[in-house]
Design a protein around this motif. Structure first.
Motif, PDB file in Angstrom:
ATOM      1  N   ASP A   1      47.750  12.621  31.461  1.00 12.19           N
ATOM      2  CA  ASP A   1      46.454  12.635  30.797  1.00 12.19           C
ATOM      3  C   ASP A   1      46.646  13.231  29.410  1.00 12.19           C
ATOM      4  O   ASP A   1      47.502  14.090  29.204  1.00 12.19           O
ATOM      5  CB  ASP A   1      45.460  13.499  31.577  1.00 12.19           C
ATOM      6  CG  ASP A   1      45.147  12.926  32.950  1.00 12.19           C
ATOM      7  OD1 ASP A   1      45.096  11.690  33.079  1.00 12.19           O
ATOM      8  OD2 ASP A   1      44.969  13.705  33.891  1.00 12.19           O
ATOM      9  N   HIS A   2      45.849  12.752  28.458  1.00 13.63           N
ATOM     10  CA  HIS A   2      45.920  13.346  27.129  1.00 13.63           C
ATOM     11  C   HIS A   2      45.376  14.766  27.172  1.00 13.63           C
ATOM     12  O   HIS A   2      44.573  15.115  28.052  1.00 13.63           O
ATOM     13  CB  HIS A   2      45.097  12.529  26.132  1.00 13.63           C
ATOM     14  CG  HIS A   2      45.935  11.595  25.316  1.00 13.63           C
ATOM     15  ND1 HIS A   2      46.897  12.007  24.437  1.00 13.63           N
ATOM     16  CD2 HIS A   2      45.944  10.240  25.244  1.00 13.63           C
ATOM     17  CE1 HIS A   2      47.465  10.975  23.851  1.00 13.63           C
ATOM     18  NE2 HIS A   2      46.908   9.881  24.351  1.00 13.63           N
ATOM     19  N   ASP A   3      45.789  15.580  26.222  1.00 17.24           N
ATOM     20  CA  ASP A   3      45.291  16.952  26.119  1.00 17.24           C
ATOM     21  C   ASP A   3      43.800  16.954  25.807  1.00 17.24           C
ATOM     22  O   ASP A   3      43.240  15.953  25.344  1.00 17.24           O
ATOM     23  CB  ASP A   3      46.030  17.698  24.998  1.00 17.24           C
ATOM     24  CG  ASP A   3      47.501  17.860  25.311  1.00 17.24           C
ATOM     25  OD1 ASP A   3      47.844  17.977  26.501  1.00 17.24           O
ATOM     26  OD2 ASP A   3      48.305  17.867  24.364  1.00 17.24           O
ATOM     27  N   ASP A   4      43.156  18.096  26.031  1.00 15.63           N
ATOM     28  CA  ASP A   4      41.721  18.227  25.773  1.00 15.63           C
ATOM     29  C   ASP A   4      41.350  18.005  24.314  1.00 15.63           C
ATOM     30  O   ASP A   4      40.229  17.609  24.013  1.00 15.63           O
ATOM     31  CB  ASP A   4      41.222  19.607  26.208  1.00 15.63           C
ATOM     32  CG  ASP A   4      41.192  19.745  27.718  1.00 15.63           C
ATOM     33  OD1 ASP A   4      41.172  18.711  28.404  1.00 15.63           O
ATOM     34  OD2 ASP A   4      41.182  20.891  28.201  1.00 15.63           O
ATOM     35  N   ASP A   5      42.279  18.255  23.398  1.00 15.64           N
ATOM     36  CA  ASP A   5      41.961  18.099  21.980  1.00 15.64           C
ATOM     37  C   ASP A   5      42.183  16.674  21.467  1.00 15.64           C
ATOM     38  O   ASP A   5      41.987  16.390  20.293  1.00 15.64           O
ATOM     39  CB  ASP A   5      42.748  19.099  21.128  1.00 15.64           C
ATOM     40  CG  ASP A   5      44.256  18.927  21.240  1.00 15.64           C
ATOM     41  OD1 ASP A   5      44.721  18.153  22.097  1.00 15.64           O
ATOM     42  OD2 ASP A   5      44.970  19.581  20.460  1.00 15.64           O
ATOM     43  N   TYR A   6      42.557  15.752  22.352  1.00 17.02           N
ATOM     44  CA  TYR A   6      42.738  14.352  21.950  1.00 17.02           C
ATOM     45  C   TYR A   6      41.388  13.744  21.610  1.00 17.02           C
ATOM     46  O   TYR A   6      40.413  13.900  22.356  1.00 17.02           O
ATOM     47  CB  TYR A   6      43.402  13.560  23.080  1.00 17.02           C
ATOM     48  CG  TYR A   6      43.511  12.076  22.797  1.00 17.02           C
ATOM     49  CD1 TYR A   6      44.492  11.588  21.941  1.00 17.02           C
ATOM     50  CD2 TYR A   6      42.635  11.176  23.375  1.00 17.02           C
ATOM     51  CE1 TYR A   6      44.595  10.239  21.668  1.00 17.02           C
ATOM     52  CE2 TYR A   6      42.729   9.822  23.117  1.00 17.02           C
ATOM     53  CZ  TYR A   6      43.704   9.356  22.262  1.00 17.02           C
ATOM     54  OH  TYR A   6      43.803   8.012  22.000  1.00 17.02           O
ATOM     55  N   VAL A   7      41.321  13.033  20.500  1.00 16.52           N
ATOM     56  CA  VAL A   7      40.085  12.377  20.074  1.00 16.52           C
ATOM     57  C   VAL A   7      40.241  10.869  20.287  1.00 16.52           C
ATOM     58  O   VAL A   7      41.080  10.241  19.633  1.00 16.52           O
ATOM     59  CB  VAL A   7      39.776  12.667  18.584  1.00 16.52           C
ATOM     60  CG1 VAL A   7      38.520  11.936  18.147  1.00 16.52           C
ATOM     61  CG2 VAL A   7      39.660  14.163  18.347  1.00 16.52           C
ATOM     62  N   PRO A   8      39.469  10.292  21.212  1.00 18.41           N
ATOM     63  CA  PRO A   8      39.562   8.848  21.456  1.00 18.41           C
ATOM     64  C   PRO A   8      39.241   8.055  20.189  1.00 18.41           C
ATOM     65  O   PRO A   8      38.362   8.433  19.414  1.00 18.41           O
ATOM     66  CB  PRO A   8      38.506   8.595  22.534  1.00 18.41           C
ATOM     67  CG  PRO A   8      38.310   9.914  23.191  1.00 18.41           C
ATOM     68  CD  PRO A   8      38.513  10.931  22.108  1.00 18.41           C
ATOM     69  N   ARG A   9      39.956   6.945  20.013  1.00 19.31           N
ATOM     70  CA  ARG A   9      39.775   6.147  18.806  1.00 19.31           C
ATOM     71  C   ARG A   9      39.163   4.783  19.065  1.00 19.31           C
ATOM     72  O   ARG A   9      38.834   4.075  18.131  1.00 19.31           O
ATOM     73  CB  ARG A   9      41.122   5.975  18.114  1.00 19.31           C
ATOM     74  CG  ARG A   9      41.609   7.277  17.538  1.00 19.31           C
ATOM     75  CD  ARG A   9      42.977   7.101  16.982  1.00 19.31           C
ATOM     76  NE  ARG A   9      43.905   7.364  18.080  1.00 19.31           N
ATOM     77  CZ  ARG A   9      45.079   7.925  17.923  1.00 19.31           C
ATOM     78  NH1 ARG A   9      45.498   8.242  16.748  1.00 19.31           N
ATOM     79  NH2 ARG A   9      45.843   8.144  18.954  1.00 19.31           N
ATOM     80  N   SER A  10      39.016   4.411  20.321  1.00 17.13           N
ATOM     81  CA  SER A  10      38.571   3.051  20.609  1.00 17.13           C
ATOM     82  C   SER A  10      37.057   2.882  20.642  1.00 17.13           C
ATOM     83  O   SER A  10      36.570   1.767  20.604  1.00 17.13           O
ATOM     84  CB  SER A  10      39.148   2.593  21.946  1.00 17.13           C
ATOM     85  OG  SER A  10      38.621   3.397  22.986  1.00 17.13           O
ATOM     86  N   ALA A  11      36.313   3.967  20.720  1.00 13.32           N
ATOM     87  CA  ALA A  11      34.858   3.855  20.837  1.00 13.32           C
ATOM     88  C   ALA A  11      34.192   5.114  20.302  1.00 13.32           C
ATOM     89  O   ALA A  11      34.798   6.177  20.265  1.00 13.32           O
ATOM     90  CB  ALA A  11      34.463   3.656  22.302  1.00 13.32           C
ATOM     91  N   ASP A  12      32.948   4.951  19.887  1.00 11.14           N
ATOM     92  CA  ASP A  12      32.180   6.111  19.449  1.00 11.14           C
ATOM     93  C   ASP A  12      31.762   6.927  20.658  1.00 11.14           C
ATOM     94  O   ASP A  12      31.435   6.384  21.710  1.00 11.14           O
ATOM     95  CB  ASP A  12      30.929   5.678  18.682  1.00 11.14           C
ATOM     96  CG  ASP A  12      31.271   5.011  17.362  1.00 11.14           C
ATOM     97  OD1 ASP A  12      32.305   5.381  16.775  1.00 11.14           O
ATOM     98  OD2 ASP A  12      30.516   4.125  16.935  1.00 11.14           O
ATOM     99  N   SER A  13      31.734   8.228  20.509  1.00 12.34           N
ATOM    100  CA  SER A  13      31.396   9.091  21.643  1.00 12.34           C
ATOM    101  C   SER A  13      29.916   9.048  21.995  1.00 12.34           C
ATOM    102  O   SER A  13      29.523   9.492  23.053  1.00 12.34           O
ATOM    103  CB  SER A  13      31.816  10.532  21.338  1.00 12.34           C
ATOM    104  OG  SER A  13      31.146  10.983  20.190  1.00 12.34           O
ATOM    105  N   ASP A  14      29.088   8.504  21.117  1.00 12.04           N
ATOM    106  CA  ASP A  14      27.645   8.469  21.367  1.00 12.04           C
ATOM    107  C   ASP A  14      27.185   7.164  22.000  1.00 12.04           C
ATOM    108  O   ASP A  14      26.004   6.897  22.074  1.00 12.04           O
ATOM    109  CB  ASP A  14      26.882   8.680  20.049  1.00 12.04           C
ATOM    110  CG  ASP A  14      27.125  10.060  19.477  1.00 12.04           C
ATOM    111  OD1 ASP A  14      27.433  10.976  20.259  1.00 12.04           O
ATOM    112  OD2 ASP A  14      27.002  10.224  18.257  1.00 12.04           O
TER     113      ASP A  14
END
Length: 135
Positions: free
Chosen positions: A108-121
């Protein structure tokens, strides 16, 4: 390793098709803007080289993101991909001749990983994996 990415896309798509044959999904590096189904996005994020005279690539890193509208589906797809990559028995035959990948490490990615494929909202759920294919 240009077609290593294509082979990983095909492997993930085949894995999900086998587990959920009637489910519509998209797996790839580019996600169409009008996609209405759940999808898996991936991107090569780096390479590791051996520190010797050859400086050959010995590992290729990928970010893999499972994007779903339902959290249970997201968890199931993420776990299925992770397990399939860990358990792949045919690295020597399914990944090219000579093999382009010997084995994979997945976490699993670390907690500080920011997904790039979609907006979080967007009201969606994202499962993110760090995949390393050892060549």
């Amino acid at each position: 390793m240009p077609d290593l990415t294509e082979k990983l896309i095909a492997f993930i798509d085949a894995t999900l098709t086998e587990a959920w044959p009637s489910t519509t999904r998209h797996v790839g590096e580019e996600i169409p803007q009008d996609v209405t189904s759940d999808y898996v996005w991936l991107m090569q994020s780096g390479e590791s080289t051996t520190e010797d005279l050859c400086d050959e690539v010995d590992a290729v890193n990928f970010d893999v993101e499972v994007v779903c509208t339902d959290i249970a589906t997201c968890r199931e797809w993420t776990a299925t991909i992770k397990q399939a990559l860990r358990d792949e028995p045919n690295w020597s035959t399914a990944w090219g001749d000579p093999p382009q990948a010997q084995f994979a490490t997945v976490s699993d990615h670390d907690d500080d990983y920011v997904p790039r494929s979609a907006d979080s909202d967007d009201g969606i759920h994202i499962g993110s994996l760090a995949v390393t294919l050892h060549v």
